[in-house]
Design a protein around this motif. Structure first.
Motif, PDB file in Angstrom:
ATOM      1  N   ASP A 138       0.971  -1.013  -0.060  1.00  0.00           N
ATOM      2  CA  ASP A 138      -0.171   0.041  -0.150  1.00  0.00           C
ATOM      3  C   ASP A 138       0.996   1.345   0.088  1.00  0.00           C
ATOM      4  N   SER A 139       2.109   1.242   0.634  1.00  0.00           N
ATOM      5  CA  SER A 139       2.647   2.234   0.463  1.00  0.00           C
ATOM      6  C   SER A 139       3.347   2.676  -0.734  1.00  0.00           C
ATOM      7  N   ILE A 140       3.865   1.726  -1.293  1.00  0.00           N
ATOM      8  CA  ILE A 140       4.290   1.638  -2.719  1.00  0.00           C
ATOM      9  C   ILE A 140       3.417   2.287  -3.528  1.00  0.00           C
ATOM     10  N   ARG A 141       2.182   1.722  -3.483  1.00  0.00           N
ATOM     11  CA  ARG A 141       0.634   2.178  -4.294  1.00  0.00           C
ATOM     12  C   ARG A 141       0.718   3.649  -4.203  1.00  0.00           C
ATOM     13  N   GLU A 142       0.895   4.037  -2.865  1.00  0.00           N
ATOM     14  CA  GLU A 142       0.259   5.461  -2.543  1.00  0.00           C
ATOM     15  C   GLU A 142       1.619   6.496  -3.000  1.00  0.00           C
ATOM     16  N   CYS A 143       2.632   5.928  -2.735  1.00  0.00           N
ATOM     17  CA  CYS A 143       3.819   6.941  -2.733  1.00  0.00           C
ATOM     18  C   CYS A 143       4.540   6.898  -4.390  1.00  0.00           C
ATOM     19  N   GLY A 144       4.337   5.533  -4.936  1.00  0.00           N
ATOM     20  CA  GLY A 144       4.773   5.464  -6.221  1.00  0.00           C
ATOM     21  C   GLY A 144       6.013   4.906  -6.426  1.00  0.00           C
ATOM     22  N   ASN A 145       6.647   4.901  -5.263  1.00  0.00           N
ATOM     23  CA  ASN A 145       8.034   4.211  -5.092  1.00  0.00           C
ATOM     24  C   ASN A 145       8.369   3.676  -3.684  1.00  0.00           C
ATOM     25  N   ILE A 146       9.649   3.325  -3.636  1.00  0.00           N
ATOM     26  CA  ILE A 146       9.698   2.911  -2.024  1.00  0.00           C
ATOM     27  C   ILE A 146      10.125   3.948  -1.210  1.00  0.00           C
ATOM     28  N   ASN A 147       9.214   4.238  -0.347  1.00  0.00           N
ATOM     29  CA  ASN A 147       9.615   5.389   0.773  1.00  0.00           C
ATOM     30  C   ASN A 147       9.597   4.804   2.076  1.00  0.00           C
ATOM     31  N   TYR A 148      11.150   4.696   2.462  1.00  0.00           N
ATOM     32  CA  TYR A 148      11.064   3.802   3.843  1.00  0.00           C
ATOM     33  C   TYR A 148      10.383   4.470   4.995  1.00  0.00           C
ATOM     34  N   GLN A 149      10.106   5.817   5.049  1.00  0.00           N
ATOM     35  CA  GLN A 149       9.623   6.507   6.100  1.00  0.00           C
ATOM     36  C   GLN A 149       7.996   5.970   6.333  1.00  0.00           C
ATOM     37  N   ASP A 150       7.615   6.353   4.979  1.00  0.00           N
ATOM     38  CA  ASP A 150       6.142   5.964   4.985  1.00  0.00           C
ATOM     39  C   ASP A 150       5.737   4.350   5.358  1.00  0.00           C
ATOM     40  N   ILE A 151       6.624   3.587   4.864  1.00  0.00           N
ATOM     41  CA  ILE A 151       6.519   2.271   5.387  1.00  0.00           C
ATOM     42  C   ILE A 151       6.430   2.041   6.662  1.00  0.00           C
ATOM     43  N   MET A 152       7.461   2.623   7.201  1.00  0.00           N
ATOM     44  CA  MET A 152       7.435   2.460   8.888  1.00  0.00           C
ATOM     45  C   MET A 152       6.214   3.251   9.659  1.00  0.00           C
ATOM     46  N   ASP A 153       5.701   4.192   8.723  1.00  0.00           N
ATOM     47  CA  ASP A 153       4.455   4.850   9.307  1.00  0.00           C
ATOM     48  C   ASP A 153       3.301   3.887   9.300  1.00  0.00           C
ATOM     49  N   LYS A 154       3.333   3.354   8.377  1.00  0.00           N
ATOM     50  CA  LYS A 154       2.330   2.215   8.110  1.00  0.00           C
ATOM     51  C   LYS A 154       2.195   0.955   9.183  1.00  0.00           C
TER      52      LYS A 154
END
Length: 327
Positions: free
Chosen positions: A69-85
C-alpha cells in the motif's frame, strides 16, 4: 490479455498464495511437528493458537500489504512511509484481518518503537545483533520482489534496496542475505525458470561480492545446492531466518502442487504461518492463482481488500515499466 493484466495476474497469484498459506498456518503456529503429523490438517480451520476465525491472516500479511500500500500511494519505495504504516498496523490495528493485532515478533516491535520514540532514520531501526535474525523481514519481502523484478535497476542498487528494506526491522547481514536469496529465487521463478532451475541458478559467487563468508556459510545448504537432497528430518522450521528460508525452498522443491506444498509446509510445525506464507508465494508463482483451492481461498478474510491494494500497486509497476521502455 494486455501486458498490464499479465502483471496483475502474476502478482495476484503470489500474493494470494502468500495470504492463503499464512491463514492456513495461523491456527497451529508453535505446535510441534509430531503433533502436526498426528493431526494433519488439509482444510482451512480456525481458532487454535490465537483463537481467531478461519481465514484470519497474521502479521506476515499485515506488514506485507502495508508495504504494498505504501508503494501504491507513494509511487516508489519510501522507507519512512512504510514505517509509518507499520506503526499504524501495530498500534491501531490497520491492515489486519479482523481489526486485531495478535502476533508480532519482538525484534519487529522493538524496531517500530525505536523509529517513533527516537525519530531516527527508518533504515537504522532494525537490530543488527545475532539475536535479530528472526524471519520478520523475510516474511514481508514480496512487495520488493515484484518492484525489483519489474524495474531496470542495476544489481548493486537492488541489493541496496533489499538491505534498506530488511533493516527497517532486521539489520543483521544474515537477515539481509536471506532476503536477497529469496528475492533471487522468486525472480528466477518470475522469469519462467522451473522451481528446480531457479534453485540451481542461485550463484554463491554473486553473494561474495556483497556479504561476508560468515553470513554465506549460514546458507551453505542452499547456495551449495545441497538442500534438495535432504530429508524432512534434516529440515528445521523455526523462526530463525535461515531455517525458514530452507524450509520454504525445500518444500517447494519436494512437492508438486500448491495444495500439497501448503499442507507439507504447515505439517513441519513450529512457525507454520510464515513458512506457509512464503512457501505459498513460491508455489503459487509456479502453478498459478488457479492452483489455490477455492475452498481455502474463499475463506480468506478481506480478500477483496487485499486485491484492491495489489491492483493499485500493479499500476505503479506498469508505470515503472513504461518509463523504463521509453528511456
Amino acid at each position: 490479455m494486455n501486458e498490464n493484466d499479465d502483471v496483475l495476474d502474476i502478482v495476484k497469484a503470489g500474493v494470494l498464495g502468500f495470504v492463503t498459506g499464512d491463514a492456513f498456518g495461523v491456527p497451529v503456529e508453535f505446535t510441534s511437528r509430531m503433533n502436526r503429523k498426528e493431526n494433519l490438517i488439509t482444510e482451512m480451520i480456525g481458532y487454535g493458537t490465537y483463537q481467531v476465525p478461519e481465514g484470519t491472516w497474521s502479521d506476515d500479511t499485515s506488514m506485507t500489504i502495508s508495504s504494498f500500500d505504501s508503494i501504491r500511494e507513494c509511487g516508489n519505495i519510501n522507507y519512512q512511509d512504510i514505517m509509518d504504516k507499520y506503526y499504524g498496523w501495530l498500534k491501531e490495528g490497520k491492515y489486519t484481518a479482523t481489526g486485531r493485532v495478535f502476533d508480532v515478533g519482538s525484534t519487529t516491535a522493538y524496531a517500530i518503537d525505536n523509529y517513533y520514540k527516537n525519530n531516527i532514520d527508518p533504515t537504522k531501526c532494525g537490530g543488527n545483533d545475532e539475536m535479530s535474525n528472526g524471519n520478520g523481514s523475510l516474511m514481508r519481502m514480496l512487495p520488493i520482489v515484484y518492484y525489483l523484478h519489474y524495474s531496470d535497476l542495476d544489481e548493486e542498487t537492488k541489493i541496496d534496496i533489499i538491505k534498506n528494506y530488511s533493516s527497517l526491522t532486521h539489520g543483521n547481514e544474515v537477515s539481509i542475505l536471506g532476503c536477497t536469496i529469496y528475492n533471487d529465487y522468486m525472480d528466477n521463478l518470475l522469469k519462467g525458470y522451473s522451481k528446480k532451475d531457479s534453485y540451481f541458478e542461485l550463484d554463491i559467487d554473486k553473494y561474495r561480492t556483497y556479504f561476508s563468508e560468515n553470513a554465506i556459510e549460514r546458507y551453505r545448504r542452499i547456495l551449495k545446492h545441497e538442500l534438495h537432497d535432504l530429508e524432512e528430518k534434516d529440515i528445521r522450521s523455526s523462526g530463525y531466518v535461515v531455517d525458514t528460508l530452507e524450509a520454504c525452498i525445500w518444500t517447494t522443491l519436494k512437492t508438486s502442487s500448491y495444495e500439497e506444498s501448503i499442507v507439507e509446509a504447515v505439517s513441519l510445525g513450529d512457525d507454520t504461518d510464515t513458512i506457509g506464507a512464503i512457501t505459498g508465494s513460491m508455489t503459487a508463482t509456479v502453478y498459478g492463482v488457479e492452483s489455490i483451492p477455492d475452498r481455502w481461498l474463499s475463506k480468506v478474510k478481506r480478500k477483496d481488500y487485499v486485491e484492491n491494494i495489489v491492483t493499485g500497486y500493479c499500476d505503479v509497476l506498469n508505470d515503472q515499466r513504461r518509463k523504463s521502455i521509453s528511456l
